[in-house]
Structures are given as C-alpha cells and as structure tokens.
Design an enzyme around this catalytic site. Structure first.
Site, PDB file in Angstrom:
ATOM      1  N   ASP A  55      -3.461  64.247  51.690  1.00  0.00           N
ATOM      2  CA  ASP A  55      -3.325  63.303  52.781  1.00  0.00           C
ATOM      3  C   ASP A  55      -4.573  64.493  54.111  1.00  0.00           C
ATOM      4  O   ASP A  55      -4.880  65.765  54.051  1.00  0.00           O
ATOM      5  CB  ASP A  55      -2.572  64.411  53.902  1.00  0.00           C
ATOM      6  CG  ASP A  55      -1.644  63.666  55.203  1.00  0.00           C
ATOM      7  OD1 ASP A  55      -1.796  62.205  55.113  1.00  0.00           O
ATOM      8  OD2 ASP A  55      -1.412  64.251  56.309  1.00  0.00           O
ATOM      9  N   GLU A 103      -7.867  72.565  34.403  1.00  0.00           N
ATOM     10  CA  GLU A 103      -7.416  73.464  32.963  1.00  0.00           C
ATOM     11  C   GLU A 103      -6.342  72.270  32.746  1.00  0.00           C
ATOM     12  O   GLU A 103      -5.695  73.013  31.532  1.00  0.00           O
ATOM     13  CB  GLU A 103      -6.439  74.020  34.528  1.00  0.00           C
ATOM     14  CG  GLU A 103      -7.520  75.445  34.742  1.00  0.00           C
ATOM     15  CD  GLU A 103      -6.825  76.623  35.502  1.00  0.00           C
ATOM     16  OE1 GLU A 103      -5.286  76.573  35.633  1.00  0.00           O
ATOM     17  OE2 GLU A 103      -6.723  77.067  36.275  1.00  0.00           O
TER      18      GLU A 103
END
Ligand code: NOJ
Ligand code: MG
Length: 589
Positions: A234, A284
């Site tokens: 957002d 990751e």
C-alpha cells in the site's frame, strides 16, 4: 521517441509494412508471477459466513473453488488485520492478527492452505506508510514526551507560529483537509503535530528510523512463515518524505505535478532502499531451482511517468507494480496504444513484467467508468443527483476492455465482481457512506462522494437474502437493484454472459501462455481501432486482438474467431466490441 512502434500512433497504414514488435516473448518457463492473473478480494464484501453483514475469512475459504473455476492464478486480499475500520482496514492496529469481524489467525491459515490445495497463490496487503492511531505504538507515542523514542516512530513536529498552533507546513491529506493534527502533551497542554497523509486516524510512520524498518521486516517474515506468496504494498511511493518538509503546491493525487517537480511526500529516491531490503528477505524464501516458490511484492504506486514506476520493479526491488496509467486511460485507441507501448518500453528496459488493471476498490468500477463522458479528473464516486452513466454502454465497453486487457502479455489484476459486469452503485444514499473521503470533504471545495460505490457486497444468488452474500439479509453497504440479475447463479454456464466471457478468456490465455507472448501492432491498428497480435508463449499460435472504437463495423482478415466480447455483425466487429481472432498458421505476427 526510442520505440519504433510509438511512431504509429494514429497512423493509417496505406502500404503493407512489417508489424512493429513492441514486446518480445518470455520463456514459457518463467516464474509464475510474470503472467499471473490475480483476483482482488475485498474481504468485507466478498462472502459472509456468519450473517453479520460483513464478509469474513471462513466465507472466503468456502468460496475459493469459484476462483479456481474462474481460472485465475492467485488472490490478493485487501487488509484483514485488526483495525478500527476508519479506512476499511487500511488503518492497521495489529499487523500480526486478524480483525474479529473477519475471523481468527487460524482462519487465515486455513484460507492460505485451502487456496494452495486448489492451486491458487495468496497475496496479502501490507500497509507500511501508516498505522492506525489505535496501534500500540501510536498510543505509546501519545503517552510519551516530545523527542522520546516512542514519538520517533512517527512524524511529530512542533507547530509553526509563536504558539505552535499552526501546522508545521502546508501539506494536505489525500482524503481532504490538513495533513497534520495536533495532540496534547502528556500533561494535557496543546503539544506537537503529527503527519497523516491520509485520515487523522492513520499517522504516518517514520521510515528514517531503523526500529521501524526492523519491525516491518519482522511483519513480512510473520506472513511469509505462514505461507503467503506475496504482498501488495500500500502507498509504496509514500514511505520516505523529503526531510526538509518544504511547503508545496500541487495536487496530492499526482506524484509529479509538472515535469521535474516531484511532490515531497511521494516517490522519493529513498523508498527504493526499503524495497531492496525487502526483496532480500523474500528471496530467502525461494527454494533453489523452484521458481514456483518465489514470493512477490507488488507496488501500489501512483507515480508518473512510466519510467518512474519502472524503478520500483528493477531486478533487485519489487516484482510488479500496478499499471494505473492503463486504468486511467479513457475510451480511446490512441490513449491505449500510447500506454501499452510506453508500459512495455519502460518495463522491458528493467526486465520486469507489465501488469494490467481496470478496476479496484479505490476507483469507479470500469463497467460504469467507461461510460462516463465528462472530461477532467475521474470522478471519485457518483451519487443519485449526478448524471447517471448509461449501464448498457458501460458494460459493453467494460467487456471489450477486459477482452483487450487479457490479450496483453504480462500479469493482470481482476477486481471482485468485475467478472459479473457489476456496475458501480451510483445511487447509494449518503447515510450509508463510510469512506473517510466523504466525511472529510463534506461541505468543502474538495468535496467527493468517496469510494463506497465500488465496495458493495458481491451478488452470488438472485433470490437469496443479500443476494447470497451471506445467510442473512444484512449487508454493510446496500446492494443496488441491478445486482440481482447479474448474480453468479444467473450467469453461471450461460453462453455469452460476462462470467462465461471471463472464464473463456482466462482459459484460452492460460492454455496457450499468452501472458508470456510477444506483442506487435497489427496493420489494422488505426485511428478508430486498436489492433495487435499476441504470439503465444508456447509459440504455437498468433491471435489478433482487435477493438473497434469507431462508429462503423470493421471487417476482419482470414482466421478463426475464438472469442468476442459481444455478437458480431455479419462477421464484422461492431462498435465497442473486442475480438480475438486466430490468424492462419504461418502468420507469425
Ligand atoms: C491505498 C488503498 O488502496 C486505499 O484504499 C487506502 O485508502 C489508501 N491506500 C490509504 O491506505
Ligand atoms: Mg461475517
């Protein structure tokens, strides 16, 4: 202009020319998000399981098979976190828990697992520009002294003027009114001001503070550990502010009000460091050798021009950004040609997929918007006293626009209910309105009705209470009369219905990997038509996509009509209709 295809705008082709390649094909083995169609669920309004009139997570989970059958790849859920709902959940009080109106953390886990079992990815909304004023950090900030570490998580400043009773600068709120509010000191005397680019109950967070950065890293991991496939971010262009906090002129709705004049709260270079940091965290989670495991970030960034937006999707930043220039384009072939060409040019330059979007929870639904003829900035809400757009024209154009959009290589976003052709609620009585824009601008020069008209609960079944939204007749916003005839059960399996059109488009697009295809302008492209070819990612077929914006029907070349957004006229394409036509084999564009 650097792109050959751009020179074609408005050109009438009078001699056979080689079509202009605008965008080359991707490898069909590319990661899922490069061509994904992502369905936006507005949790409050999609499916209510307990009859309280508010959509919820168990309601969503129960209906996920509908999305598998629709043929989308993923869902994005607007915020479902603990919130006072002053901005419909974009005011988050606890990022690690679910608002009781929507369910529990366990319900969210069940939703994610169920979606995955159905082959759907799940994106959640991350709201990092501001918290709710009910967030424990903001409460602590109010209780603490100016200059304290608690206040340093937000943007507190002393006021201007001899008594500090004027705001620190002239910044406005996007929702109307001042962008600053004053708070009492802990001893009750009038104190500092805090910045809120949106509602007063949405204090902006201070991204200069490492404690803030670490907190959002942890929030990302919290949801990644629960299996989410990505985040819609957002106000991605708003996190970093010009630290000199200069007074400014210009609209809060535009990042760059004039060439080179960037607003000091939007699109500051420092935001990109944040997204590089987040990208490292998401990476990751990738399982080596398994592109299907990639988690993504999608920027909600209202920035211009296209190059500025493309900076958010450089290889070490986000994966996608919403293409609001496309959404904002009026019903006009030159406008679409321009935005399509520029979008590919700028995204291809950084190796990112282009995304496409026509509707979301912040704008007039496109089945209404495309029939609005007035000039100027798009209206923010339509009320009973306003001129009413023609619903048939709107739906006809919406179907044509979507048929065009889904022929474009890249990713696409679909907003709940657009697959039914739902219009905006354009006659909602004011007493229902909840959008802070309505309440903050009432009685001022900035007055706007707000966004409630596009947030109305879904229509599932014509003859059930709340049109099947939930087990009771309650709905948090009223459904317009027109929704009954458009309910899912009225369109399901009906040839020619908007729902069938979406299913057909999505199935064909997926089967032949058109999201990975190559795009070229076609010789039928002209002042009254938009015509391009998509040569599928699997290289087996070329489809001509033609939209007729003119008054006269357009004849098609040889080929098989695969899908049409409406009936043809003796084999010709009528006004405001889009057709997909498979060109004969051997025609490689
Ligand atoms: C963008 C969201 O889409 C909108 O609904 C919200 O009001 C603002 N950001 C503030 O969070
Ligand atoms: Mg409910």
């Amino acid at each position: 202009m650097t792109c050959a295809a751009y020179g074609k705008v408005g050109r009438v082709t009078d001699a056979p020319t080689l079509p202009d390649l605008v965008h080359p094909a991707n490898s069909p083995d590319s990661p899922w998000w490069r061509d994904a169609v992502i369905y936006q669920i507005y949790p409050r309004s999609w499916s209510d399981s307990d009859g309280d009139g508010i959509g919820d997570l168990p309601g969503i989970t129960a209906r996920l098979p509908y999305l598998r059958d629709l043929g989308v790849d993923a869902v994005w859920l607007s915020p479902f976190y603990v919130s006072p709902m002053n901005d419909a959940g974009y005011d988050v009080a606890d990022y690690r828990d679910i608002d009781p109106r929507f369910g529990t953390l366990h319900d969210a886990e069940v939703l994610i697992d169920t979606a995955h079992a159905l082959g759907l990815k799940v994106l959640v909304d991350l709201v990092p520009n501001h918290t709710s004023s009910e967030h424990e950090w903001f409460r602590a900030a109010l209780a603490a002294e100016p200059g304290s570490p608690e206040r340093a998580r937000y943007i507190f400043r002393d006021g201007a003027g001899p008594h500090g009773d004027l705001p620190p600068n002239n910044w406005r709120s996007v929702f109307g009114g001042r962008g600053w509010s004053r708070v009492p000191d802990p001893d009750g005397t009038p104190g500092q001001w805090y910045l809120h680019i949106f509602d007063t109950t949405q204090p902006d967070v201070n991204w200069e503070n490492e404690e803030v950065r670490a907190e959002y890293d942890d929030i990302l991991r919290f949801w990644l550990d629960r299996g989410v496939d990505g985040f819609r971010v957002d106000v991605a262009h708003g996190l970093v502010k010009d630290q000199t906090f200069p007074d400014t002129t210009g609209s809060m709705h535009t990042a760059e009000n004039a060439p080179g004049h960037r607003m000091p709260m939007w699109d500051q270079d420092g935001v990109h460091d944040i997204y590089r940091r987040w990208r490292r965290i998401l990476d990751e989670y990738t399982v080596p050798g398994d592109p299907d495991s990639e988690r993504i970030l999608c920027a909600e960034a209202w920035v211009q021009p296209e190059e500025a937006l493309a900076r958010y999707v450089r290889p070490d930043e986000m994966h996608q950004a919403f293409n609001f220039e496309f959404l904002d384009t009026r019903w006009d072939p030159a406008g679409y040609r321009h935005v399509i060409t520029e979008s590919y040019r700028s995204n291809d330059a950084v190796g990112a997929p282009t995304t496409w979007v026509l509707s979301n929870h912040d704008v007039l639904r496109h089945a209404t918007r495309l029939a609005v003829v007035q000039e100027g900035y798009r209206p923010n809400g339509i009320g009973a006293d306003d001129p009413q757009p023609d619903p048939e024209l709107g739906l006809r154009r919406a179907r044509a626009a979507t048929t065009m959009m889904l022929a474009l290589p890249g990713g696409a976003y679909v907003y709940q209910g657009e697959e039914l052709g739902l219009p905006e609620h354009t006659t909602m009585p004011d007493e229902w309105r909840q959008d802070p824009i309505f309440h903050r601008t009432k009685g001022t020069d900035e007055f706007a009705l707000g966004r409630d008209g596009c947030r109305v609960p879904m229509a599932w079944a014509k003859d059930e209470p709340s049109l099947g939204f939930g087990p009771s007749a309650k709905t948090w916003l009223p459904q317009p009369e027109a929704y009954a005839a458009l309910a899912v059960d009225q369109q399901d399996g009906v040839p020619g219905s908007t729902l069938s059109l979406y299913r057909d488009l999505l199935a064909y697009r997926r089967k032949h990997r058109f999201g990975h295809g190559a795009l070229a302008w076609h010789e039928l492209d002209g002042p009254e038509t938009l015509a391009f070819t998509n040569t599928s990612g699997d290289g087996t077929r070329t489809v001509l996509c033609l939209t007729n914006f003119g008054d006269e029907p357009v004849s098609l070349p040889d080929g098989d009509v695969i899908i049409s957004s409406g009936p043809l006229d003796d084999g010709r394409v009528p006004t405001d209709i889009t057709v997909w036509l498979r060109l004969p084999t051997g025609h490689d564009r």
